[in-house]
Design a protein around this motif. Structure first.
Motif, mmCIF file in Angstrom:
data_model
loop_
_atom_site.group_PDB
_atom_site.id
_atom_site.type_symbol
_atom_site.label_atom_id
_atom_site.label_comp_id
_atom_site.label_asym_id
_atom_site.label_seq_id
_atom_site.Cartn_x
_atom_site.Cartn_y
_atom_site.Cartn_z
ATOM 1 N N VAL A 1 0.994 -1.203 0.007
ATOM 2 C CA VAL A 1 -0.095 0.150 -0.021
ATOM 3 C C VAL A 1 0.941 1.095 0.125
ATOM 4 C CG1 VAL A 1 -0.158 0.024 2.655
ATOM 5 C CG2 VAL A 1 -2.025 1.228 1.095
ATOM 6 N N LEU A 2 0.495 2.103 -1.046
ATOM 7 C CA LEU A 2 1.286 3.374 -0.873
ATOM 8 C C LEU A 2 0.666 4.687 -0.392
ATOM 9 C CD1 LEU A 2 2.683 1.750 -3.402
ATOM 10 C CD2 LEU A 2 2.903 3.903 -4.620
ATOM 11 N N ILE A 3 1.204 5.018 0.701
ATOM 12 C CA ILE A 3 0.662 6.208 1.504
ATOM 13 C C ILE A 3 1.528 7.403 1.499
ATOM 14 C CG2 ILE A 3 0.051 6.988 3.858
ATOM 15 C CD1 ILE A 3 -0.742 4.034 4.544
ATOM 16 N N GLY A 4 1.020 8.523 1.431
ATOM 17 C CA GLY A 4 1.910 9.788 1.565
ATOM 18 C C GLY A 4 1.071 10.848 1.203
ATOM 19 N N HIS A 5 1.644 12.160 1.082
ATOM 20 C CA HIS A 5 0.852 13.489 0.935
ATOM 21 C C HIS A 5 0.523 13.391 -0.328
ATOM 22 C CE1 HIS A 5 1.039 15.050 4.984
ATOM 23 N NE2 HIS A 5 2.420 14.894 5.097
ATOM 24 N N SER A 6 -0.388 14.513 -0.595
ATOM 25 C CA SER A 6 -0.439 14.889 -2.222
ATOM 26 C C SER A 6 0.538 15.703 -2.744
ATOM 27 C CB SER A 6 -1.996 15.795 -2.379
ATOM 28 O OG SER A 6 -2.905 14.886 -1.871
ATOM 29 N N GLY A 7 0.850 15.443 -4.193
ATOM 30 C CA GLY A 7 2.062 16.189 -4.585
ATOM 31 C C GLY A 7 3.356 15.434 -4.251
ATOM 32 N N VAL A 8 3.390 14.374 -3.870
ATOM 33 C CA VAL A 8 4.760 13.677 -3.400
ATOM 34 C C VAL A 8 5.192 12.868 -4.508
ATOM 35 C CG1 VAL A 8 4.501 13.973 -0.910
ATOM 36 C CG2 VAL A 8 3.970 11.843 -2.010
ATOM 37 N N GLY A 9 4.421 12.456 -5.547
ATOM 38 C CA GLY A 9 4.768 11.601 -6.639
ATOM 39 C C GLY A 9 4.174 10.193 -6.577
ATOM 40 N N LYS A 10 3.382 10.064 -5.591
ATOM 41 C CA LYS A 10 2.744 8.816 -5.644
ATOM 42 C C LYS A 10 2.068 8.350 -7.018
ATOM 43 C CE LYS A 10 -0.345 8.842 -2.207
ATOM 44 N NZ LYS A 10 -1.375 8.554 -2.964
ATOM 45 N N SER A 11 1.353 9.044 -7.464
ATOM 46 C CA SER A 11 0.556 8.705 -8.760
ATOM 47 C C SER A 11 1.564 8.568 -9.696
ATOM 48 C CB SER A 11 -0.669 9.877 -9.120
ATOM 49 O OG SER A 11 -1.536 9.837 -8.310
ATOM 50 N N THR A 12 2.570 9.388 -9.858
ATOM 51 C CA THR A 12 3.706 9.086 -10.877
ATOM 52 C C THR A 12 4.242 7.718 -10.646
ATOM 53 O OG1 THR A 12 4.389 11.542 -10.961
ATOM 54 C CG2 THR A 12 5.832 10.013 -11.771
ATOM 55 N N LEU A 13 4.524 7.494 -9.570
ATOM 56 C CA LEU A 13 5.159 6.078 -9.439
ATOM 57 C C LEU A 13 4.329 4.894 -9.941
ATOM 58 C CD1 LEU A 13 6.913 6.331 -5.941
ATOM 59 C CD2 LEU A 13 7.815 6.269 -8.199
ATOM 60 N N ILE A 14 3.020 5.204 -9.546
ATOM 61 C CA ILE A 14 1.889 4.171 -9.769
ATOM 62 C C ILE A 14 1.464 4.117 -11.317
ATOM 63 C CG2 ILE A 14 -0.739 3.668 -9.805
ATOM 64 C CD1 ILE A 14 0.503 2.726 -7.301
ATOM 65 N N ASN A 15 1.587 5.187 -11.966
ATOM 66 C CA ASN A 15 1.536 5.152 -13.398
ATOM 67 C C ASN A 15 2.727 4.480 -14.329
ATOM 68 O OD1 ASN A 15 -0.976 6.407 -13.302
ATOM 69 N ND2 ASN A 15 -0.047 8.500 -13.720
ATOM 70 N N ALA A 16 3.902 4.563 -13.683
ATOM 71 C CA ALA A 16 4.903 4.152 -14.272
ATOM 72 C C ALA A 16 5.156 2.232 -13.740
ATOM 73 C CB ALA A 16 6.327 4.412 -13.621
ATOM 74 N N LEU A 17 4.571 2.459 -12.245
ATOM 75 C CA LEU A 17 4.612 0.627 -12.343
ATOM 76 C C LEU A 17 3.408 -0.082 -13.077
ATOM 77 C CD1 LEU A 17 5.168 1.116 -8.390
ATOM 78 C CD2 LEU A 17 6.670 0.097 -9.640
ATOM 79 N N VAL A 18 2.386 0.592 -12.961
ATOM 80 C CA VAL A 18 1.186 -0.002 -13.779
ATOM 81 C C VAL A 18 0.748 0.809 -14.970
ATOM 82 C CG1 VAL A 18 -0.932 -1.186 -13.315
ATOM 83 C CG2 VAL A 18 0.582 -0.867 -11.452
#
Length: 347
Positions: free
Chosen positions: A211-228
């Motif tokens: 599970v990925l947890i973090g503040h908005s703007g830290v790059g979670k979605s960027t990582l998800i889009n790259a991983l999947v």
């Protein structure tokens, strides 16, 4: 004057009608032996999206509702559930969730530190990935500390992912977590747009439910889009005034990692992380090397820095604590203070 039996007829007997039907009431619930297993991947307005037969030729997405017999039991992304009804996955069909399988873990938070009401996040994960940027927005250790408390208490491994390392060196921020032995991965975006460190992260996630947890703007979605690839999670920007990210994802979503036996769950950016549901003793138990030594402390000892006659200080100082050195004791106390501090918004 008494009446003889022969004076009675059926008109003298009043039968109360059964307004609930003719079937007798029973506490027995249906066994649902025909229920099939599915994994919950998202929740939206009283409907649960699940995946049946993940990774097989029979894989399909099935939308379901909660059966009445489940009551108010929370059903969250990552849960394995039993489905009955129309499980074909055809458009417009709806199955029923009749069973929640036993969970291996259950991550949750509370709205406030003095609020013991649990807010479930995800289930059955074995790795919490705490994502923070080393700049833009500025890293805040309070968030990491609170996530670590929740992970330790739930018995879940933790991984720290530092993004945007091209803007600032992460070494100073990492220094305070070294005594905890916290595993970490550093990433940054290359000039060609590719994410450096992604392969290392993919290796850490392979074969696990994360599970990925973090503040908005830290790059979670960027990582998800790259991983999947193809996920297309919305990418947020940082507010120039507050220095904090804007919310983009509005709900948690579980996704299979391509080419790997693993799942990753993306969660909405959080702005508070209360720990009102956690008992301080649970945190000490997570520090096994300190928990045994604490038995030498006076009854009711808080084990904090200002605790009188706390045995941990002497045992650590003399080396009797073995691997639990002064830095590790300091780290435990920092997390313990975080747990007791009534400020879940300072993350």
């Amino acid at each position: 004057m008494s009446r003889s039996p022969r004076d009675y007829d059926e008109a003298d007997v009043r039968v109360r009608p059964n307004r609930r039907g003719s079937r007798p009431r029973t506490k027995d619930r249906p066994a649902h032996a025909d229920a099939i297993t599915a994994r919950v991947v998202s929740v939206d307005r009283g409907r649960w999206r699940t995946v049946v037969g993940a990774g097989t030729d029979e894989e399909r997405t099935v939308t379901a509702m909660r059966a009445r017999e489940l009551g108010r039991s929370p059903v969250v992304p990552g849960d394995l559930v039993g489905l009955v009804g129309d499980t074909s996955g055809r458009e417009g069909t709806l199955a029923r969730i009749v069973r929640i399988h036993e969970r291996s873990s259950f991550l949750r938070r509370s709205a406030d530190d003095d609020d013991s009401t649990e807010r479930p996040l995800v289930a059955n994960v074995d790795l919490m990935v705490m994502v923070t940027a080393v700049a833009e927005p500025e890293p805040r250790g309070g968030m990491i500390d609170r996530c670590l408390v929740a992970a330790y208490v739930a018995g879940v491994d933790a991984l720290l992912v530092l993004t945007k390392a091209d803007l600032r060196s992460p070494e100073e921020f990492l220094r305070s977590y070294t005594p905890l032995g916290l595993d970490h991965v550093v990433t940054h975006r290359r000039p060609d747009g590719e994410v450096e460190g992604l392969e290392e992260l993919r290796e850490r996630l392979s074969g696990r439910i994360s599970v990925l947890i973090g503040h908005s703007g830290v790059g979670k979605s960027t990582l998800i889009n790259a991983l999947v690839p193809g996920t297309d999670r919305a990418i947020g920007e940082v507010n120039d005034v507050t220095g904090r990210g804007r919310h983009t994802s509005s709900s948690a979503l579980a996704m299979q990692l391509p080419g790997a036996d693993g799942w990753v769950i993306d969660t909405p950016g959080v702005r508070s992380f209360g720990l009102g549901h956690v008992d301080p003793d649970e945190l000490l138990d997570a520090f096994e090397d300190l928990a045994g030594l604490a038995e030498s402390c006076p009854r009711g000892c808080s084990h904090l820095e200002d605790a009188p006659d706390c045995a941990l200080d002497e045992l650590v100082e003399t080396g009797a604590a073995g691997s639990a050195g002064p830095a590790r004791l300091a780290s435990y106390r920092r997390l313990a203070v975080t747990l007791r501090q009534n400020d879940p918004w300072d993350v």
